[in-house]
Design an enzyme around this catalytic site. Structure first.
Site, PDB file in Angstrom:
ATOM      1  N   SER A   1      22.291 -46.990  13.243  1.00 12.77           N
ATOM      2  CA  SER A   1      23.134 -46.981  14.423  1.00 12.77           C
ATOM      3  C   SER A   1      24.594 -47.271  14.042  1.00 12.77           C
ATOM      4  O   SER A   1      25.173 -46.561  13.225  1.00 12.77           O
ATOM      5  CB  SER A   1      22.602 -47.974  15.461  1.00 12.77           C
ATOM      6  OG  SER A   1      23.155 -47.735  16.729  1.00 12.77           O
TER       7      SER A   1
ATOM      8  N   ASP B   1      16.363 -39.635  20.981  1.00 16.36           N
ATOM      9  CA  ASP B   1      17.276 -40.782  21.015  1.00 16.36           C
ATOM     10  C   ASP B   1      18.113 -40.716  22.289  1.00 16.36           C
ATOM     11  O   ASP B   1      18.854 -39.759  22.505  1.00 16.36           O
ATOM     12  CB  ASP B   1      18.183 -40.764  19.781  1.00 16.36           C
ATOM     13  CG  ASP B   1      18.890 -42.082  19.550  1.00 16.36           C
ATOM     14  OD1 ASP B   1      19.217 -42.777  20.547  1.00 16.36           O
ATOM     15  OD2 ASP B   1      19.131 -42.428  18.377  1.00 16.36           O
TER      16      ASP B   1
ATOM     17  N   HIS C   1      15.617 -44.220  19.697  1.00 10.98           N
ATOM     18  CA  HIS C   1      16.604 -44.950  18.895  1.00 10.98           C
ATOM     19  C   HIS C   1      15.867 -46.062  18.146  1.00 10.98           C
ATOM     20  O   HIS C   1      15.932 -47.240  18.510  1.00 10.98           O
ATOM     21  CB  HIS C   1      17.697 -45.529  19.800  1.00 10.98           C
ATOM     22  CG  HIS C   1      18.927 -45.970  19.064  1.00 10.98           C
ATOM     23  ND1 HIS C   1      19.745 -45.087  18.384  1.00 10.98           N
ATOM     24  CD2 HIS C   1      19.481 -47.191  18.891  1.00 10.98           C
ATOM     25  CE1 HIS C   1      20.751 -45.743  17.853  1.00 10.98           C
ATOM     26  NE2 HIS C   1      20.610 -47.024  18.138  1.00 10.98           N
TER      27      HIS C   1
END
Length: 217
Positions: free
Chosen positions: A99, A157, A189
């Site tokens: 991320s 995601d 995610h």
């Protein structure tokens, strides 16, 4: 879907251990999981959060907050330099993250430490006008080397859209970077075992054991 526990280095390490058996560990590679400092985070209305840098919103369509990004590049760069000072060659270093950590790794690899062996970004993206694209183009024009990039991203995601990650890979490739983008159908995610196994193989390819393995990173 398992909840993201990547707000600290310790949380990410525990998450990796839950997802991957055996752990993402190597007999000849030292793995470091740094923790982002707590800072006011604009997308959370200024609340303190352990994030690598600030941003106006979670979107590709806004300017990068370079002040916080560059400050953290300096902090993380000191970790890299400490390993180099301890005897690790830069071409035996791989940097990466999940991320925001992946975006941070891209800033480090494209602008500050382009002589590392490689960079990986999982469920990550760069803003569409990121300074990294120009930095890569300038190195290419100067005939300087660039690290190889691998990206992994889940097709479902909902926080960092799959298209954002794919566009990042495309723009970096167009700028001159060697990139590989892997999609994971149905993944949100989060991390997954197939993704981590792919990453492990890639790391071993970039950093194979050497005759002095115990002193290598």
């Amino acid at each position: 879907m398992k909840p993201c526990r990547c707000d600290t280095g310790r949380g990410l390490r525990a998450w990796v251990r839950d997802v991957m058996v055996p752990d993402l560990a190597f007999s000849h590679i030292k793995v470091i999981y740094p923790t982002a400092p707590a800072r006011p985070y604009t997308p959370m209305r200024g609340a303190l959060s352990t994030v690598w840098f600030d941003r106006l919103k979670i979107s590709r369509d806004c300017p990068e907050h370079l002040e916080s990004i560059d400050a953290m590049c300096s902090t993380l760069g000191s970790i890299i330099e400490a390993e180099v000072n301890a005897g690790i060659h830069k071409d035996r270093v791989v940097i990466g993250g999940f991320s925001m950590g992946g975006a941070m790794a891209l800033h480090l690899a494209c602008r500050y430490h382009p002589d590392v062996a490689g960079v990986f970004a999982l469920s990550s993206f760069l803003n569409k006008d990121s300074v990294n694209f120009q930095a890569v183009e300038e190195r290419l024009r100067a005939g300087l080397s660039l690290p190889e990039l691998i990206q992994c991203h889940g097709t479902r995601d909902e926080l960092v859209l799959h298209q954002w990650g794919e566009d990042t890979s495309t723009l970096l490739k167009e700028a001159g970077m060697t990139t590989t983008f892997h999609s994971f159908p149905g993944l949100n995610h989060q991390l997954s075992q197939p993704e981590m196994e792919l990453l492990r193989s890639w790391i071993l390819n970039k950093l194979p054991p050497t005759t002095s393995a115990d002193s290598q990173n």
